[in-house]
Motif scaffolding. Sequence first.
Motif, PDB file in Angstrom:
ATOM      1  N   SER A   1       0.827  -1.214   0.000  1.00  0.00           N
ATOM      2  CA  SER A   1       0.000   0.000   0.000  1.00  0.00           C
ATOM      3  C   SER A   1       0.859   1.262   0.000  1.00  0.00           C
ATOM      4  O   SER A   1       0.370   2.358  -0.274  1.00  0.00           O
ATOM      5  N   LEU A   2       2.138   1.112   0.302  1.00  0.00           N
ATOM      6  CA  LEU A   2       3.023   2.284   0.359  1.00  0.00           C
ATOM      7  C   LEU A   2       3.651   2.605  -0.995  1.00  0.00           C
ATOM      8  O   LEU A   2       4.324   3.619  -1.142  1.00  0.00           O
ATOM      9  N   ARG A   3       3.418   1.748  -1.979  1.00  0.00           N
ATOM     10  CA  ARG A   3       4.035   1.963  -3.297  1.00  0.00           C
ATOM     11  C   ARG A   3       3.711   3.331  -3.881  1.00  0.00           C
ATOM     12  O   ARG A   3       4.558   3.971  -4.499  1.00  0.00           O
ATOM     13  N   LYS A   4       2.471   3.751  -3.678  1.00  0.00           N
ATOM     14  CA  LYS A   4       2.019   4.995  -4.325  1.00  0.00           C
ATOM     15  C   LYS A   4       2.773   6.218  -3.784  1.00  0.00           C
ATOM     16  O   LYS A   4       2.723   7.281  -4.397  1.00  0.00           O
ATOM     17  N   MET A   5       3.454   6.063  -2.659  1.00  0.00           N
ATOM     18  CA  MET A   5       4.188   7.189  -2.076  1.00  0.00           C
ATOM     19  C   MET A   5       5.635   7.252  -2.562  1.00  0.00           C
ATOM     20  O   MET A   5       6.363   8.178  -2.215  1.00  0.00           O
ATOM     21  N   LEU A   6       6.037   6.237  -3.301  1.00  0.00           N
ATOM     22  CA  LEU A   6       7.440   6.150  -3.712  1.00  0.00           C
ATOM     23  C   LEU A   6       7.611   6.558  -5.165  1.00  0.00           C
ATOM     24  O   LEU A   6       6.686   6.420  -5.958  1.00  0.00           O
ATOM     25  N   PRO A   7       8.794   7.041  -5.517  1.00  0.00           N
ATOM     26  CA  PRO A   7       9.067   7.228  -6.944  1.00  0.00           C
ATOM     27  C   PRO A   7       9.057   5.877  -7.654  1.00  0.00           C
ATOM     28  O   PRO A   7       9.186   4.828  -7.019  1.00  0.00           O
ATOM     29  N   GLU A   8       8.902   5.911  -8.960  1.00  0.00           N
ATOM     30  CA  GLU A   8       8.916   4.676  -9.748  1.00  0.00           C
ATOM     31  C   GLU A   8      10.288   4.007  -9.632  1.00  0.00           C
ATOM     32  O   GLU A   8      11.313   4.694  -9.623  1.00  0.00           O
ATOM     33  N   PRO A   9      10.316   2.676  -9.558  1.00  0.00           N
ATOM     34  CA  PRO A   9      11.627   2.012  -9.630  1.00  0.00           C
ATOM     35  C   PRO A   9      12.203   2.188 -11.038  1.00  0.00           C
ATOM     36  O   PRO A   9      11.471   2.522 -11.968  1.00  0.00           O
ATOM     37  N   PRO A  10      13.504   1.983 -11.200  1.00  0.00           N
ATOM     38  CA  PRO A  10      14.114   2.173 -12.520  1.00  0.00           C
ATOM     39  C   PRO A  10      13.456   1.289 -13.574  1.00  0.00           C
ATOM     40  O   PRO A  10      12.965   0.196 -13.261  1.00  0.00           O
ATOM     41  N   GLY A  11      13.440   1.766 -14.808  1.00  0.00           N
ATOM     42  CA  GLY A  11      12.872   0.989 -15.906  1.00  0.00           C
ATOM     43  C   GLY A  11      13.555  -0.368 -15.998  1.00  0.00           C
ATOM     44  O   GLY A  11      14.756  -0.479 -15.791  1.00  0.00           O
ATOM     45  N   GLY A  12      12.778  -1.394 -16.273  1.00  0.00           N
ATOM     46  CA  GLY A  12      13.343  -2.731 -16.376  1.00  0.00           C
ATOM     47  C   GLY A  12      13.283  -3.504 -15.076  1.00  0.00           C
ATOM     48  O   GLY A  12      13.484  -4.712 -15.073  1.00  0.00           O
ATOM     49  N   ALA A  13      13.030  -2.814 -13.952  1.00  0.00           N
ATOM     50  CA  ALA A  13      12.921  -3.529 -12.678  1.00  0.00           C
ATOM     51  C   ALA A  13      11.652  -4.372 -12.677  1.00  0.00           C
ATOM     52  O   ALA A  13      10.622  -3.973 -13.228  1.00  0.00           O
TER      53      ALA A  13
END
Length: 217
Positions: free
Chosen positions: A186-198
């Motif tokens: 549920s905390l994902r929305k608070m984080l920047p996107e992980p690098p492309g390809g992750a």
Amino acid sequence: MSDDPETLRQIEELSQDDRPLLVLDVDDVLLEFVRPFPKFLEKRGFHLALDSFRLFGNVTEKAGGRTLEPQEVTVLVDDFFGEQAHWQAVTEGAADALAHFGDRAEIILLTMMPHRHRDARRLHLEALGMTYPLLTTEMAKGPAIRRLRGDRGRPVAFVDDQPRNLASALEHVPDAHLIHLMADNSLRKMLPEPPGGAHVVEDWREATPIIARVLGI
Ligand SMILES: [Mg+2]
């Protein structure tokens, strides 16, 4: 970016290994952090607001509501790590995943925490049956992962809940396979996107076959 000299010293102690390399973060990947830490704070008379993904500025006194200064939060995190054996359980599915990989990969735990807590964390992990080498770093993780891999080009997978750590790995080991796993999705929305390809996974169950495939094990 320079390497953490203490982390390099810890890496030197490891035996040279040719197996595919699996590097795992600890907090909120192998051990729970975001679930027990607020409970620890409550017990001390503080409250953590999780409306943004950071600790500084989000810890208040339950009585009075004063927001703690960053150095006060640092002291509380430090106390928590000192008491981690009382608070931090294994993340759901992690033990099964690691048992599944067996000895087909070299598994190294790389945790960003003050070096002085290394022994407490190692003892706690060992008591939980996690007898993998544990490295601490107080600096970016990418240089340590590059050094761990060595110069034989073996495949590398790295699992972390912090996009900035995945980005650091990518910067220093461009062909590393990155897995973004969070104990609390549920905390994902608070984080920047992980690098492309992750590879973004919901849990260890989803991560396990991806890790096995990218490492060829
Ligand atoms: Mg973490």
